[in-house]
Each structure stands twice: as C-alpha cells, then as structure tokens.
Design an enzyme around this catalytic site. Sequence first.
Site, short mmCIF file in Angstrom:
data_model
loop_
_atom_site.label_atom_id
_atom_site.label_comp_id
_atom_site.label_asym_id
_atom_site.label_seq_id
_atom_site.Cartn_x
_atom_site.Cartn_y
_atom_site.Cartn_z
N ASP A 1 1.54 3.21 -2.81
CA ASP A 1 0.20 3.65 -2.43
C ASP A 1 -0.03 3.21 -0.99
O ASP A 1 0.68 2.34 -0.48
CB ASP A 1 -0.82 3.01 -3.38
N ASP B 1 -3.66 3.14 0.96
CA ASP B 1 -4.93 2.44 1.20
C ASP B 1 -5.13 1.32 0.18
O ASP B 1 -5.14 1.55 -1.02
CB ASP B 1 -6.11 3.42 1.12
N ASP C 1 -2.67 -0.78 -5.71
CA ASP C 1 -3.74 -1.78 -5.81
C ASP C 1 -4.88 -1.37 -6.72
O ASP C 1 -5.81 -2.15 -6.92
CB ASP C 1 -4.33 -2.05 -4.42
#
Length: 219
Positions: free
Chosen positions: A15, A17, A169
């Site tokens: 991922d 961001d 995240d």
Amino acid sequence: MIRGQVPSFPVYLFDIDGTLLDSAQDICGAIRQVLDSVPSPPVTFDFLKSYIGRHLIDLFTDIFPHHTPEQIDQLIMQYRTLYLARGHKMTSVYPGVAEGLAALGGRKGSATTKGTPTTRAVLQQFGLIQYFDHVQGTDGFPCKPAPDVIFVALKALGARPEDCLFVGDSPADMEAGRRAGVKTCAVRYGYGKIEDLARFVPDYWIDDLRALAPQATAG
C-alpha cells in the site's frame, strides 16, 4: 525500534498512503478544500484520515448521504484536481522506508487505491520508484477492500498469491489481502487503528519497514 520476525517472500506488494508515505496532510487538506467550497457538515481531521485507503465515494457519500451519484462524482473530480495541485508538499516518506525497500529481496509492486499514473508520479517524486518492479493502482475496477488491485498486480508480476506478502496500514488492506489469499503484514505506524487491523488477524506486524529486511540498518 524494529520488532517482528518476517520470513522472506518472492514477491512483496505495498500500500502507499499510510504505509510508505505519510500523506494525510495533503489528502485531508484537499478534501477539506472541497468541503469548504460547498455547504457541508463539520468534520474532523481524524474522521477524514480514517477514510484514507478507501474510495472517495465512501467518504463523500457518508458526508452527503442525499447527493446523487453525479454530485458525488463532481466532488471526487474536484478533489483530484486539488490534490494534484498541492504538489505533495506536505507529504513525506516514513522513516526506514527507503532503507527497507533497498535492502529487501524479491520483486516489489504497489497495490493502492490511487490511480496508477498518480502512484507512479508520487513514487518518482519521493525517490522510491527504482525499488519497484511494477506500479499498480486502482484503474477502473473495484478498490480495496476488494482484492482486485492485488490480483492485477500479481498477474503483472507473474506471481501466485501464495508467493506474496502484502504490506498495509488499514483494515481495507488486511481484508483485501485475506480475500486475495496472500499473506498480510500490518504496519503499526500508519492510519489504521490497531484494534481494527487486528480483526483481520494479520500474519505479521511491524513497527518499521526495515523489519522486513533484517540486514537493513536500523538507523
């Protein structure tokens, strides 16, 4: 401090961001600019940040439940223009990311809700593009928590789900990874709440990307 023992994998997907880049100020700032241009209810930075990694349709529909799909599309188009115009000036690379990517073996790709062109441009701007064998964003197919972006990235890399570790995240990352049949690794420093991530029982947890490659210096 680096914690967690993660075995080596042939393929790693990341991922962007909240995992590689701390981009919340620019993302939420652009959203705030959109909201300031129309009558809208008050929302907090933390509320906006909690949507990072999900499609903007989810955010704007929750804020404006009575808007038509066409109105939501207009807000999204406005956001994208404003976000790019900010030039990522308030975005930064998380500590340990460049060192971790540089030391990590295997092939590497992205699996992000951003579109591929924007993803490529951001990785280029922040000096990370050279670590990636393939850059994959969400282009005209369902975004996370759907597993599509992972499947597309794996196909481009010629890899199988069982060969892959997906690092993210957010709960959407962990759910997408589970649905794709890959191993998942949750970072504790991003935007997702630990208790929300834990519901998807990530295979691994790390506090620093350098934990993926123990030979990387901790700094």
